[in-house]
Scaffold this motif. Sequence first.
Motif, PDB file in Angstrom:
ATOM      1  N   LEU A 121       0.933  -1.161   0.051  1.00 22.94           N
ATOM      2  CA  LEU A 121      -0.161   0.094   0.213  1.00 22.94           C
ATOM      3  C   LEU A 121       0.849   1.208  -0.166  1.00 22.94           C
ATOM      4  O   LEU A 121       1.797   1.465   0.654  1.00 22.94           O
ATOM      5  N   GLU A 122       0.474   2.199  -0.713  1.00 21.97           N
ATOM      6  CA  GLU A 122       1.116   3.585  -0.945  1.00 21.97           C
ATOM      7  C   GLU A 122      -0.003   4.593  -0.720  1.00 21.97           C
ATOM      8  O   GLU A 122      -1.186   4.305  -1.131  1.00 21.97           O
ATOM      9  N   ARG A 123       0.594   6.019  -0.411  1.00 20.32           N
ATOM     10  CA  ARG A 123      -0.426   7.030  -0.599  1.00 20.32           C
ATOM     11  C   ARG A 123      -0.278   7.773  -2.024  1.00 20.32           C
ATOM     12  O   ARG A 123       0.679   7.903  -2.366  1.00 20.32           O
ATOM     13  N   LEU A 124      -1.546   8.056  -2.499  1.00 22.99           N
ATOM     14  CA  LEU A 124      -1.564   8.528  -3.989  1.00 22.99           C
ATOM     15  C   LEU A 124      -0.660   9.575  -3.981  1.00 22.99           C
ATOM     16  O   LEU A 124       0.189  10.053  -4.856  1.00 22.99           O
ATOM     17  N   ASP A 125      -0.789  10.767  -3.032  1.00 18.60           N
ATOM     18  CA  ASP A 125      -0.009  11.963  -2.964  1.00 18.60           C
ATOM     19  C   ASP A 125       1.584  11.519  -2.809  1.00 18.60           C
ATOM     20  O   ASP A 125       2.215  12.269  -3.530  1.00 18.60           O
ATOM     21  N   ASN A 126       1.969  10.655  -2.383  1.00 18.88           N
ATOM     22  CA  ASN A 126       3.436  10.205  -2.178  1.00 18.88           C
ATOM     23  C   ASN A 126       3.843   9.704  -3.399  1.00 18.88           C
ATOM     24  O   ASN A 126       4.902  10.088  -3.856  1.00 18.88           O
ATOM     25  N   VAL A 127       2.982   8.823  -4.007  1.00 20.04           N
ATOM     26  CA  VAL A 127       3.533   8.128  -5.370  1.00 20.04           C
ATOM     27  C   VAL A 127       3.673   9.189  -6.230  1.00 20.04           C
ATOM     28  O   VAL A 127       4.393   9.420  -7.248  1.00 20.04           O
ATOM     29  N   LEU A 128       2.870  10.127  -6.451  1.00 18.77           N
ATOM     30  CA  LEU A 128       2.637  11.096  -7.743  1.00 18.77           C
ATOM     31  C   LEU A 128       3.374  12.439  -7.332  1.00 18.77           C
ATOM     32  O   LEU A 128       3.392  13.434  -8.065  1.00 18.77           O
ATOM     33  N   ALA A 129       3.900  12.439  -6.166  1.00 20.11           N
ATOM     34  CA  ALA A 129       4.689  13.778  -5.727  1.00 20.11           C
ATOM     35  C   ALA A 129       5.479  14.482  -6.529  1.00 20.11           C
ATOM     36  O   ALA A 129       5.581  15.511  -6.906  1.00 20.11           O
ATOM     37  N   ASN A 130       6.211  13.502  -7.272  1.00 21.55           N
ATOM     38  CA  ASN A 130       7.325  14.247  -8.400  1.00 21.55           C
ATOM     39  C   ASN A 130       7.266  13.960  -9.683  1.00 21.55           C
ATOM     40  O   ASN A 130       8.105  13.927 -10.545  1.00 21.55           O
ATOM     41  N   ILE A 131       5.908  13.702  -9.963  1.00 18.46           N
ATOM     42  CA  ILE A 131       5.344  13.395 -11.382  1.00 18.46           C
ATOM     43  C   ILE A 131       4.462  14.641 -11.676  1.00 18.46           C
ATOM     44  O   ILE A 131       3.787  15.148 -11.148  1.00 18.46           O
ATOM     45  N   SER A 132       4.878  15.213 -12.897  1.00 18.28           N
ATOM     46  CA  SER A 132       4.045  16.356 -13.407  1.00 18.28           C
ATOM     47  C   SER A 132       2.873  15.820 -14.273  1.00 18.28           C
ATOM     48  O   SER A 132       2.958  15.046 -15.058  1.00 18.28           O
ATOM     49  N   LEU A 133       1.885  16.227 -13.719  1.00 22.78           N
ATOM     50  CA  LEU A 133       0.605  15.916 -14.356  1.00 22.78           C
ATOM     51  C   LEU A 133       0.014  17.123 -15.264  1.00 22.78           C
ATOM     52  O   LEU A 133      -0.229  18.220 -14.387  1.00 22.78           O
ATOM     53  N   LYS A 134      -0.352  16.664 -16.409  1.00 25.76           N
ATOM     54  CA  LYS A 134      -1.031  17.804 -17.251  1.00 25.76           C
ATOM     55  C   LYS A 134      -2.453  17.698 -16.590  1.00 25.76           C
ATOM     56  O   LYS A 134      -3.332  16.926 -16.624  1.00 25.76           O
ATOM     57  N   LYS A 135      -3.038  19.064 -16.744  1.00 26.40           N
ATOM     58  CA  LYS A 135      -4.322  19.285 -16.385  1.00 26.40           C
ATOM     59  C   LYS A 135      -4.981  19.220 -17.560  1.00 26.40           C
ATOM     60  O   LYS A 135      -4.648  19.389 -18.552  1.00 26.40           O
ATOM     61  N   ASN A 136      -6.222  18.866 -17.540  1.00 23.66           N
ATOM     62  CA  ASN A 136      -7.144  18.504 -16.354  1.00 23.66           C
ATOM     63  C   ASN A 136      -7.114  17.033 -16.249  1.00 23.66           C
ATOM     64  O   ASN A 136      -7.117  16.148 -17.197  1.00 23.66           O
ATOM     65  N   ILE A 137      -7.390  16.504 -14.973  1.00 24.48           N
ATOM     66  CA  ILE A 137      -7.205  15.375 -14.441  1.00 24.48           C
ATOM     67  C   ILE A 137      -8.630  14.760 -14.481  1.00 24.48           C
ATOM     68  O   ILE A 137      -9.713  15.371 -13.712  1.00 24.48           O
ATOM     69  N   LEU A 138      -8.900  13.630 -14.919  1.00 23.55           N
ATOM     70  CA  LEU A 138      -9.907  12.539 -14.547  1.00 23.55           C
ATOM     71  C   LEU A 138      -9.598  11.707 -13.675  1.00 23.55           C
ATOM     72  O   LEU A 138      -8.531  10.903 -13.943  1.00 23.55           O
ATOM     73  N   ILE A 139     -10.152  11.190 -12.655  1.00 23.01           N
ATOM     74  CA  ILE A 139      -9.797  10.119 -11.909  1.00 23.01           C
ATOM     75  C   ILE A 139     -11.041   9.042 -11.649  1.00 23.01           C
ATOM     76  O   ILE A 139     -12.219   9.383 -11.630  1.00 23.01           O
ATOM     77  N   LYS A 140     -10.722   7.832 -12.145  1.00 20.32           N
ATOM     78  CA  LYS A 140     -11.573   6.822 -12.032  1.00 20.32           C
ATOM     79  C   LYS A 140     -11.267   5.975 -10.802  1.00 20.32           C
ATOM     80  O   LYS A 140     -10.067   5.741 -10.713  1.00 20.32           O
ATOM     81  N   MET A 141     -12.238   5.625 -10.123  1.00 18.44           N
ATOM     82  CA  MET A 141     -11.815   5.027  -9.005  1.00 18.44           C
ATOM     83  C   MET A 141     -12.783   3.762  -8.714  1.00 18.44           C
ATOM     84  O   MET A 141     -14.082   3.974  -8.511  1.00 18.44           O
TER      85      MET A 141
END
Length: 176
Positions: A121-141
């Motif tokens: 298990l990991e925290r999403l905020d930690n996993v993606l902390a150093n990854i540049s995400l292009k806006k706009n973001i769609l999250i499917k869960m």
Amino acid sequence: VAPVHKVIPSSEEKNWAERLDIQTIIDIGSNEGQFIKDISTSLPGRKILAFEPIPSCYEKLVSNTKNDNVVAYNIGLSDTEGETEINISNNSGSSSILQMKELHEVSYPDSYYVKKEKIRLERLDNVLANISLKKNILIKMDVQGYEKNVIRGGAEIFSQAAALIIESIFEPFYDD
């Protein structure tokens, strides 16, 4: 009756995603990549980050999306980090960290648990902390009752989302 994956896109669904100018897709609970195949048809070329904790599903996910713009992670997401056990369902789409309730077993008899596996298990905020995400973001869960834990561990990323697709069941299918 087996769980049904809603096929995207209808023309209306495609229009809202285009209007939002979705550039990054985060698929939490990717299973074997069914949603990715559907969304890639309506939003081709978008960067997709896929999270699937079950090793056998993860391997199929990677194989099924090898021609798509997908970065796959073989981890579960939560509000804590470490190891836990996941209950593996006969129907992999019903696998969950949480214990299944009787209503689920009765409603979907093929979803019974067949074994447990250890996952990271990991925290999403930690996993993606150093990854540049292009806006706009769609999250499917689609995390079988574990949504509040995933959201708590990804509050920063969730706050950046332009749209969320979250599987909802209005009866308690899992403990907690």
